[in-house]
Scaffold this motif. Structure first.
Motif, short mmCIF file in Angstrom:
data_model
loop_
_atom_site.label_atom_id
_atom_site.label_comp_id
_atom_site.label_asym_id
_atom_site.label_seq_id
_atom_site.Cartn_x
_atom_site.Cartn_y
_atom_site.Cartn_z
N ILE A 198 47.40 86.56 125.34
CA ILE A 198 48.24 85.89 126.33
C ILE A 198 48.36 84.40 126.03
CG2 ILE A 198 48.31 85.16 128.75
CD1 ILE A 198 47.31 87.96 129.48
N PHE A 199 47.23 83.76 125.73
CA PHE A 199 47.30 82.32 125.48
C PHE A 199 47.87 81.99 124.11
CE2 PHE A 199 44.94 81.98 129.35
CZ PHE A 199 45.43 80.80 129.87
N SER A 200 47.79 82.91 123.16
CA SER A 200 48.47 82.69 121.88
C SER A 200 49.99 82.69 122.07
CB SER A 200 48.08 83.75 120.87
OG SER A 200 46.74 83.63 120.53
N ILE A 201 50.47 83.58 122.91
CA ILE A 201 51.91 83.62 123.19
C ILE A 201 52.33 82.37 123.98
CG2 ILE A 201 53.69 84.89 124.47
CD1 ILE A 201 52.20 87.46 123.61
N VAL A 202 51.47 81.93 124.90
CA VAL A 202 51.77 80.69 125.64
C VAL A 202 51.82 79.50 124.68
CG1 VAL A 202 50.82 79.07 127.33
CG2 VAL A 202 50.88 81.51 127.85
N VAL A 203 50.87 79.44 123.74
CA VAL A 203 50.86 78.35 122.76
C VAL A 203 52.09 78.43 121.86
CG1 VAL A 203 49.64 77.52 120.70
CG2 VAL A 203 48.38 77.96 122.79
N MET B 120 48.87 77.61 115.02
CA MET B 120 47.72 78.08 115.79
C MET B 120 48.09 79.27 116.68
SD MET B 120 45.21 76.40 114.75
CE MET B 120 45.93 76.10 113.16
N GLY B 121 49.32 79.33 117.15
CA GLY B 121 49.75 80.49 117.93
C GLY B 121 49.77 81.76 117.09
N ILE B 122 50.27 81.65 115.86
CA ILE B 122 50.29 82.80 114.96
C ILE B 122 48.86 83.22 114.61
CG2 ILE B 122 50.98 83.59 112.66
CD1 ILE B 122 53.31 83.35 114.60
N LEU B 123 48.00 82.25 114.28
CA LEU B 123 46.61 82.58 113.96
C LEU B 123 45.87 83.15 115.18
CD1 LEU B 123 45.49 79.63 111.67
CD2 LEU B 123 45.97 82.00 111.03
N GLY B 124 46.22 82.69 116.36
CA GLY B 124 45.61 83.23 117.57
C GLY B 124 46.01 84.68 117.81
N ILE B 125 47.25 85.02 117.54
CA ILE B 125 47.69 86.41 117.67
C ILE B 125 46.95 87.29 116.68
CG2 ILE B 125 49.66 87.96 117.32
CD1 ILE B 125 51.42 85.74 118.54
N ILE B 126 46.81 86.81 115.45
CA ILE B 126 46.07 87.57 114.44
C ILE B 126 44.61 87.71 114.84
CG2 ILE B 126 45.25 87.52 112.05
CD1 ILE B 126 47.93 86.14 111.36
N VAL C 51 40.58 77.48 126.46
CA VAL C 51 40.67 78.89 126.85
C VAL C 51 40.55 79.79 125.62
CG1 VAL C 51 42.13 80.63 127.92
CG2 VAL C 51 41.98 78.36 128.92
N MET C 52 41.13 79.37 124.49
CA MET C 52 41.00 80.15 123.26
C MET C 52 39.54 80.14 122.78
SD MET C 52 43.93 81.42 122.54
CE MET C 52 44.22 81.67 120.82
N GLY C 53 38.84 79.05 122.99
CA GLY C 53 37.42 79.01 122.67
C GLY C 53 36.63 80.00 123.52
N LEU C 54 37.01 80.12 124.78
CA LEU C 54 36.39 81.10 125.66
C LEU C 54 36.65 82.52 125.16
CD1 LEU C 54 34.80 81.33 128.32
CD2 LEU C 54 37.00 81.51 129.49
N ALA C 55 37.86 82.78 124.69
CA ALA C 55 38.17 84.09 124.12
C ALA C 55 37.34 84.35 122.86
CB ALA C 55 39.66 84.19 123.80
N GLY C 56 37.13 83.31 122.05
CA GLY C 56 36.29 83.46 120.87
C GLY C 56 34.85 83.77 121.23
#
Length: 114
Positions: A11-16, A52-58, A99-104
């Motif tokens: 979700i946050f990768s798409i937002v980014v 970073m959005g693309i890498l977050g989706i991956i 938030v992405m750090g929290l997902a990690g």
């Protein structure tokens, strides 16, 4: 926890990703108004956030099969998003990075159970 890492990361990768399009649009607006500091700052934020959005989706898509790799990639994305938020005028990227750090962290916790 792996489900939480997947959902939160995706979700946050798409937002980014959409935020990067917004920043790139603002960069072109800054170019039109000849405010070069504004244009360069948002151009840098938009380009970095797109990557970073693309890498977050991956990274979030690897949360089920390879949670450790997903956690590493999401932490890297979080670090660079926080860096983008600190160094540019687009401060929202720092919040998205946290938030992405929290997902990690969720991905790392999910890897312990398996």
């Amino acid at each position: 926890m792996r489900i939480a890492a997947f959902v939160l990361g995706l979700i946050f990768s798409i937002v980014v990703l959409f935020g990067s399009f917004f920043a790139l649009g603002l960069s072109s607006l800054g170019t039109l108004t000849e405010d070069m500091e504004f244009a360069e700052s948002f151009g840098l934020a938009g380009g970095g956030a797109f990557l970073m959005g693309i890498l977050g989706i991956i990274g979030s898509s690897m949360a089920f099969k390879h949670p450790k790799a997903s956690g590493v990639l999401l932490i890297i994305v979080a670090f660079f998003l926080i860096l983008i938020g600190v160094t540019t005028l687009y401060k929202d990227m720092g919040v998205f990075g946290a938030v992405m750090g929290l997902a990690g962290i969720f991905a790392f916790v999910g890897s312990r159970n398996h």
